[in-house]
Design a protein around this motif. Structure first.
Motif, PDB file in Angstrom:
ATOM      1  N   ARG A  67       0.802 -37.887  76.736  1.00 22.74           N
ATOM      2  CA  ARG A  67       2.008 -38.629  76.342  1.00 22.74           C
ATOM      3  C   ARG A  67       2.253 -37.976  74.993  1.00 22.74           C
ATOM      4  O   ARG A  67       3.778 -37.804  74.885  1.00 22.74           O
ATOM      5  CB  ARG A  67       1.777 -40.039  76.035  1.00 22.74           C
ATOM      6  N   ALA A  99       5.911 -39.269  73.227  1.00 23.57           N
ATOM      7  CA  ALA A  99       5.576 -40.662  72.663  1.00 23.57           C
ATOM      8  C   ALA A  99       6.004 -40.771  71.379  1.00 23.57           C
ATOM      9  O   ALA A  99       6.893 -41.695  70.973  1.00 23.57           O
ATOM     10  CB  ALA A  99       4.116 -41.243  72.781  1.00 23.57           C
ATOM     11  N   ARG A 122       7.258 -45.865  80.222  1.00 23.86           N
ATOM     12  CA  ARG A 122       6.899 -44.475  80.580  1.00 23.86           C
ATOM     13  C   ARG A 122       5.294 -44.489  80.419  1.00 23.86           C
ATOM     14  O   ARG A 122       4.620 -43.942  81.102  1.00 23.86           O
ATOM     15  CB  ARG A 122       7.510 -43.639  79.328  1.00 23.86           C
ATOM     16  N   THR A 123       4.933 -45.162  79.204  1.00 22.85           N
ATOM     17  CA  THR A 123       3.326 -45.342  79.230  1.00 22.85           C
ATOM     18  C   THR A 123       2.728 -45.844  80.288  1.00 22.85           C
ATOM     19  O   THR A 123       1.910 -45.456  80.778  1.00 22.85           O
ATOM     20  CB  THR A 123       3.126 -46.212  77.943  1.00 22.85           C
ATOM     21  N   GLU A 152       9.687 -40.669  71.033  1.00 20.81           N
ATOM     22  CA  GLU A 152      10.197 -41.949  71.379  1.00 20.81           C
ATOM     23  C   GLU A 152      10.168 -42.844  70.148  1.00 20.81           C
ATOM     24  O   GLU A 152      11.164 -43.681  69.729  1.00 20.81           O
ATOM     25  CB  GLU A 152       9.922 -42.557  72.622  1.00 20.81           C
ATOM     26  N   HIS A 153       9.131 -42.807  69.437  1.00 24.87           N
ATOM     27  CA  HIS A 153       8.775 -43.660  68.503  1.00 24.87           C
ATOM     28  C   HIS A 153       9.770 -43.556  67.185  1.00 24.87           C
ATOM     29  O   HIS A 153      10.456 -44.374  66.582  1.00 24.87           O
ATOM     30  CB  HIS A 153       7.568 -43.430  67.765  1.00 24.87           C
ATOM     31  N   LYS A 194      11.947 -48.757  77.601  1.00 23.42           N
ATOM     32  CA  LYS A 194      11.671 -47.463  78.416  1.00 23.42           C
ATOM     33  C   LYS A 194      10.411 -46.734  77.650  1.00 23.42           C
ATOM     34  O   LYS A 194       9.447 -46.281  78.584  1.00 23.42           O
ATOM     35  CB  LYS A 194      12.861 -46.625  78.017  1.00 23.42           C
ATOM     36  N   HIS A 195      10.303 -46.977  76.589  1.00 24.80           N
ATOM     37  CA  HIS A 195       9.068 -46.253  75.874  1.00 24.80           C
ATOM     38  C   HIS A 195       7.923 -47.018  76.638  1.00 24.80           C
ATOM     39  O   HIS A 195       7.017 -46.189  76.851  1.00 24.80           O
ATOM     40  CB  HIS A 195       9.027 -46.561  74.399  1.00 24.80           C
ATOM     41  N   THR A 196       7.715 -48.279  76.663  1.00 23.01           N
ATOM     42  CA  THR A 196       6.599 -48.913  77.108  1.00 23.01           C
ATOM     43  C   THR A 196       6.516 -48.508  78.778  1.00 23.01           C
ATOM     44  O   THR A 196       5.160 -48.390  79.259  1.00 23.01           O
ATOM     45  CB  THR A 196       6.399 -50.424  77.101  1.00 23.01           C
ATOM     46  N   ASN A 237      -0.805 -45.210  67.180  1.00 22.41           N
ATOM     47  CA  ASN A 237       0.106 -46.029  68.154  1.00 22.41           C
ATOM     48  C   ASN A 237       0.115 -47.388  68.126  1.00 22.41           C
ATOM     49  O   ASN A 237       0.933 -48.007  67.994  1.00 22.41           O
ATOM     50  CB  ASN A 237      -0.311 -45.448  69.616  1.00 22.41           C
ATOM     51  N   LEU A 248      13.129 -44.995  68.224  1.00 25.36           N
ATOM     52  CA  LEU A 248      13.147 -46.438  67.975  1.00 25.36           C
ATOM     53  C   LEU A 248      13.147 -46.499  66.510  1.00 25.36           C
ATOM     54  O   LEU A 248      13.930 -47.658  66.304  1.00 25.36           O
ATOM     55  CB  LEU A 248      12.025 -46.943  68.524  1.00 25.36           C
TER      56      LEU A 248
END
Length: 253
Positions: free
Chosen positions: A201, A205, A234-235, A208-209, A230-232, A163, A212
């Motif tokens: 996640r 996650a 959610r983390t 989502e990557h 949105k991704h960050t 990640n 992206l």
């Protein structure tokens, strides 16, 4: 002869040149001796920091110098120096008469850092989409594959590393050195907060990557920024949810 600039003419005697050099040397201010590098001290610091980040050493855990020294195969001195440095950087708390303990991050600390991360990485994704090349896309897919493998292997440390590597590469693609320096300042803390939720996640996650990467490859900078935000976020939400659940379990115990 000496000219007005203080240099000697070609005809000046060797003795005159030596006297002038000596005078110049005497006029310079004395300097502190250069310190020799201390690779062992740095190595001990790096190892303990990684043990904290990967949660091998848990928040609140007592850090005993003798035990760490024996585990790392070094004397107590570099361990003591490493703990002092870690304390100055907020990784360790030194308590009088009690010793060293891994710092327990507060809710506010985590929220502020993860919110800052969202702002910085949103901009990095926007710029990455503007500067993307075929080689960038190929590398992003390689990093995605590494994360997918860690996920299938149920490898928490591998997930955290993958990640971090993927996000760092997006930052490098932005071409903004100041942005990269700012993100680097928070990277270790982000990995620390991410470690407990890396597996929960999980699939979400990395999906989502993947989305992206496709948007960055398509050079859609606005959409890339939106997806990264949105991704960050959610983390960030997952981290707080996990802390809330842990607090509830502790209250019931």
């Amino acid at each position: 002869m000496t000219d007005w600039g203080g240099s000697t003419s070609p005809g000046a005697s060797g003795g005159g040149r030596r006297r002038l050099a000596a005078t110049r040397g005497q006029s310079r201010a004395a300097r502190q001796p250069l310190e020799r590098p201390a690779p062992l001290r740095q190595a001990v610091y790096d190892v303990i920091a990684e043990m904290i980040i990967n949660r091998e050493l848990q928040p609140g855990e007592h850090l005993v110098e003798n035990e760490l020294a024996a585990q790392l195969g070094v004397s107590r001195q570099p361990v003591r120096e490493a703990l002092q440095r870690l304390q100055s950087e907020g990784w360790v708390d030194l308590r009088p008469a009690l010793g060293a303990f891994v710092h327990v991050p507060t809710e506010e600390e985590a929220d502020q850092l993860l919110a800052t991360r969202t702002l910085l990485e949103t901009e990095s994704a926007r710029l990455a989409a503007k500067h993307v090349t075929d080689q960038h896309v190929e590398r992003l897919h390689e990093l995605q594959a590494a994360g997918e493998k860690a996920l299938s292997d149920n490898d928490q440390a591998g997930l955290v590393a993958a990640n971090a590597a993927l996000h760092a590469y997006v930052v490098s693609m932005s071409g903004n050195k100041v942005l990269a320096e700012l993100i680097a300042m928070v990277d270790r803390r982000v990995r620390w907060y991410y470690a407990p939720i890396a597996q929960s996640r999980g699939r979400e996650a990395w999906d989502e990557h993947a989305a992206l990467i496709e948007v960055i490859a398509g050079r859609n900078s606005r959409r890339a920024a939106e997806l990264m935000r949105k991704h960050t976020e959610r983390t960030r939400e997952s981290y707080h949810q996990r802390r809330k659940e842990a607090a509830e379990r502790e209250a019931l115990a």
